[in-house]
Design a protein around this motif. Structure first.
Motif, short mmCIF file in Angstrom:
data_model
loop_
_atom_site.label_atom_id
_atom_site.label_comp_id
_atom_site.label_asym_id
_atom_site.label_seq_id
_atom_site.Cartn_x
_atom_site.Cartn_y
_atom_site.Cartn_z
N TYR A 120 16.58 11.03 -65.70
CA TYR A 120 16.92 11.18 -64.46
C TYR A 120 15.97 12.21 -63.81
O TYR A 120 16.43 12.80 -62.63
N ALA A 157 18.37 17.04 -65.16
CA ALA A 157 19.37 16.68 -64.40
C ALA A 157 20.73 16.38 -65.12
O ALA A 157 20.64 16.52 -66.69
N CYS A 174 18.47 8.86 -60.02
CA CYS A 174 19.32 9.95 -60.57
C CYS A 174 20.73 9.91 -60.07
O CYS A 174 21.00 10.10 -58.95
#
Length: 245
Positions: A120, A157, A174
Motif C-alpha cells: 500500500y 501504510a 491504499c
C-alpha cells in the motif's frame, strides 16, 4: 476559545512553514488560535496538558514509524518518541486528534503496530478516494463528495484496521486512507492540507528522499498542478469547527 496544538515533524524549515500556513489557511484558524511546536527543534512543552487545548493536529514528515532504530536519524527518533508519548492519553481520553499522513502511522503504530512497508505505498501524486458507509455519516466528513482526489506520497501504510477503529475513507491503491478511533481520534493517509503549490514545495525538498527518482520531479509537479484537489481541505475545516467550541 482554547487553542489547537499543532505538532510539526518536518525538519526542513521551508516545508514546515509551508505546511503550517496551509493548515491555518485550510482550517480557518489564525496563528493566535494555535500553539505551534516544531518537534525537530523543541521538545514537547513541559506544561502540556491536553485539557488546555481544543484538539491536537499532527502534520506530516519524511520519517517512517516502521523503520528500524538503525534506519532513523536521531532527529526522526526524537520526533517519533515525542508524538507517541502523547498517544496513550489521547486514545484513553478519546481526545480530539487529527493526524495527517505521518499521523496515521503514529496512530496505527500505537494501537497495534499495524504499519509497515509490506503493501500500500503510494507514489507522489493523487489517490482516488471514496467515502465508506461510515464515512458518509461522520461529522468531520460532512460536505465531502463520495469520491474525490487527494494528494499522497508515502512509503508505509496501515496493513489492517486496528481494533477499535472505524474505516472512513478508502482508495484502490491504499485501503486505509482515513480512520477514526473512538469518536474523536482521526487520522488520514493523504494530506488534507495540501494543494498543488504545497506539493510542489515538498517535491522539490524531498526529491532525494527516495519517494521517486529525482529526475521525475518536474513531471510530478506538472501532474499535481493539473489535478483537481480541493475536497480534502474540508476535513480540516470540519475538524476545527467541531471542536473549537
Amino acid at each position: 476559545m482554547k487553542p489547537f496544538l499543532i505538532l510539526q515533524l518536518r525538519p526542513e524549515t521551508e516545508a514546515s512553514d509551508d505546511e503550517f500556513t496551509a493548515i491555518l489557511t485550510k482550517s480557518g484558524l489564525s496563528a493566535k488560535e494555535v500553539r505551534r511546536v516544531r518537534l525537530d527543534q523543541d521538545p514537547l512543552p513541559a506544561d502540556l496538558r491536553l485539557e488546555n487545548y481544543a484538539g491536537v493536529i499532527v502534520g506530516g514528515g519524511p520519517g517512517c514509524v516502521s523503520d528500524t532504530p538503525e534506519q532513523k536519524t536521531p532527529v526522526e527518533a526524537r520526533i517519533e518518541d515525542a508524538v507517541l508519548s502523547l498517544m496513550p492519553e489521547i486514545t484513553a481520553r478519546d481526545f480530539p486528534f487529527l493526524g495527517c499522513c505521518y499521523g496515521i502511522g503514529i496512530l496505527g503504530h500505537h494501537l497495534g503496530k499495524v504499519v509497515s512497508k509490506e503493501r500500500y505505498s503510494e507514489e507522489v501524486g493523487t489517490s482516488d478516494c471514496s467515502l465508506t458507509k461510515a464515512g458518509q455519516s461522520d461529522p468531520v466528513l460532512v460536505g465531502l463528495p463520495e469520491q474525490f482526489e487527494a494528494f499522497v506520497g508515502h512509503k508505509e501504510a496501515i496493513q489492517r484496521l486496528p481494533e477499535g477503529c472505524v474505516h472512513l475513507i478508502s482508495a484502490p491503491t491504499c485501503p486505509y486512507q482515513m480512520i477514526r478511533f473512538g469518536e474523536n481520534v482521526y487520522a488520514t493517509q493523504f494530506h488534507p492540507e495540501a494543494d498543488s503549490d504545497g506539493f510542489e514545495v515538498r517535491i522539490n525538498i524531498y526529491k532525494h528522499k527516495g519517494y521517486f527518482p529525482p529526475e521525475d520531479a518536474q513531471k510530478l509537479i506538472d501532474m499535481c498542478r493539473a489535478a483537481d484537489v480541493h475536497a480534502p481541505e474540508k476535513i480540516l475545516k470540519n475538524f476545527v469547527e467541531r471542536y473549537r467550541g
